[in-house]
Design a protein around this motif. Structure first.
Motif, PDB file in Angstrom:
ATOM      1  N   VAL A  96       4.643   1.883   5.407  1.00 50.69           N
ATOM      2  CA  VAL A  96       5.634   1.541   4.397  1.00 50.69           C
ATOM      3  C   VAL A  96       5.819   2.668   3.392  1.00 50.69           C
ATOM      4  O   VAL A  96       6.932   3.004   3.003  1.00 50.69           O
ATOM      5  CB  VAL A  96       5.224   0.238   3.660  1.00 50.69           C
ATOM      6  N   VAL A  97       4.718   3.282   2.984  1.00 47.25           N
ATOM      7  CA  VAL A  97       4.743   4.291   1.925  1.00 47.25           C
ATOM      8  C   VAL A  97       4.956   5.671   2.514  1.00 47.25           C
ATOM      9  O   VAL A  97       4.272   6.065   3.461  1.00 47.25           O
ATOM     10  CB  VAL A  97       3.436   4.247   1.096  1.00 47.25           C
ATOM     11  N   LYS A  98       5.878   6.390   1.943  1.00 42.86           N
ATOM     12  CA  LYS A  98       6.161   7.767   2.348  1.00 42.86           C
ATOM     13  C   LYS A  98       5.780   8.682   1.188  1.00 42.86           C
ATOM     14  O   LYS A  98       6.506   8.819   0.209  1.00 42.86           O
ATOM     15  CB  LYS A  98       7.636   7.960   2.695  1.00 42.86           C
ATOM     16  N   ASP A  99       4.589   9.267   1.268  1.00 39.24           N
ATOM     17  CA  ASP A  99       4.145  10.169   0.216  1.00 39.24           C
ATOM     18  C   ASP A  99       4.929  11.467   0.278  1.00 39.24           C
ATOM     19  O   ASP A  99       5.174  12.020   1.347  1.00 39.24           O
ATOM     20  CB  ASP A  99       2.644  10.467   0.375  1.00 39.24           C
ATOM     21  N   ARG A 100       5.281  11.967  -0.848  1.00 39.11           N
ATOM     22  CA  ARG A 100       6.006  13.243  -0.941  1.00 39.11           C
ATOM     23  C   ARG A 100       5.317  14.121  -1.942  1.00 39.11           C
ATOM     24  O   ARG A 100       4.810  13.752  -2.923  1.00 39.11           O
ATOM     25  CB  ARG A 100       7.460  13.021  -1.369  1.00 39.11           C
TER      26      ARG A 100
ATOM     27  N   ARG B 176       3.167  -4.813   7.929  1.00 39.95           N
ATOM     28  CA  ARG B 176       3.098  -3.403   8.283  1.00 39.95           C
ATOM     29  C   ARG B 176       1.960  -2.766   7.510  1.00 39.95           C
ATOM     30  O   ARG B 176       1.650  -3.156   6.395  1.00 39.95           O
ATOM     31  CB  ARG B 176       4.403  -2.708   7.922  1.00 39.95           C
ATOM     32  N   ALA B 177       1.364  -1.775   8.087  1.00 38.60           N
ATOM     33  CA  ALA B 177       0.320  -1.029   7.384  1.00 38.60           C
ATOM     34  C   ALA B 177       0.943  -0.330   6.184  1.00 38.60           C
ATOM     35  O   ALA B 177       2.091   0.128   6.239  1.00 38.60           O
ATOM     36  CB  ALA B 177      -0.312   0.004   8.313  1.00 38.60           C
ATOM     37  N   VAL B 178       0.202  -0.255   5.099  1.00 40.73           N
ATOM     38  CA  VAL B 178       0.696   0.423   3.905  1.00 40.73           C
ATOM     39  C   VAL B 178       1.133   1.840   4.253  1.00 40.73           C
ATOM     40  O   VAL B 178       2.150   2.327   3.756  1.00 40.73           O
ATOM     41  CB  VAL B 178      -0.368   0.408   2.783  1.00 40.73           C
ATOM     42  N   SER B 179       0.393   2.492   5.139  1.00 44.21           N
ATOM     43  CA  SER B 179       0.745   3.867   5.527  1.00 44.21           C
ATOM     44  C   SER B 179       2.081   3.929   6.256  1.00 44.21           C
ATOM     45  O   SER B 179       2.736   4.970   6.268  1.00 44.21           O
ATOM     46  CB  SER B 179      -0.367   4.471   6.396  1.00 44.21           C
TER      47      SER B 179
END
Length: 171
Positions: free
Chosen positions: A167-171, A162-165
């Motif tokens: 997987v990662v949920k920036d808050r 999966r693309a890092v974007s």
């Protein structure tokens, strides 16, 4: 091998050559696993280092017929030790922290395997009782992962991630 190269080079390998693992390689892998962080530094896990062919075959049977386990010259079996974690962390240690400790130790071992130019695959599908029986281990342990280790007998398959974007949920 540089760390990020190790991470990039790690692949799941399910075929091994007949080459043996040296005692120095085995010790380096186990030392890496032993250095893994753990909750409260309790190291609430046990590692079984298996080279005995009969036990490797029994592990393969317990792992729902994953025969490649028996072809590896070494398999490490990581078992959580709930009682060890419970002493300090009560129920959360018993049901979670000991599992986390064992998985982190296995991940460190797997990266060490790759850094040494060896191959492995994380095996999580197995009958827990069958694994304990194969090892002659106490029933109070919880098998978490089997890590067969050897020299690659197949080329790694490139797998998509999966693309890092994603997987990662920036808050």
């Amino acid at each position: 091998m540089e760390f990020f190269e190790v991470v990039q080079q790690r692949h799941s390998i399910r075929a091994f050559t007949a080459h043996t693992i040296t005692p120095a390689q085995r010790d380096a892998i186990l030392d890496a696993a032993n250095r893994a962080p753990s909750a409260g530094n309790l190291q609430a896990y046990e590692i079984f280092a298996v080279t005995d062919h009969a036990i490797l075959h029994a592990l393969a049977d317990a792992a729902l017929g994953q025969a490649f386990i028996a072809d590896a010259p070494l398999a490490l079996v990581f078992c959580a030790n709930p009682a060890r974690a419970r002493k300090k962390y009560l129920a959360r240690g018993e049901v979670l922290y000991c599992i986390q400790d064992a998985t982190i130790a296995c991940a460190y071992a797997q990266l060490a395997v790759t850094a040494l130019g060896l191959a492995s695959v994380w095996v999580g599908a197995f009958n827990e009782g069958g694994v304990l029986d194969a090892l002659g281990a106490d029933s109070d342990l919880v098998p978490v992962a089997i890590l067969p280790i050897g020299y690659a007998g197949e080329a790694p398959r490139e797998t998509s991630r999966r693309a890092v974007s994603d997987v990662v949920k920036d808050r």
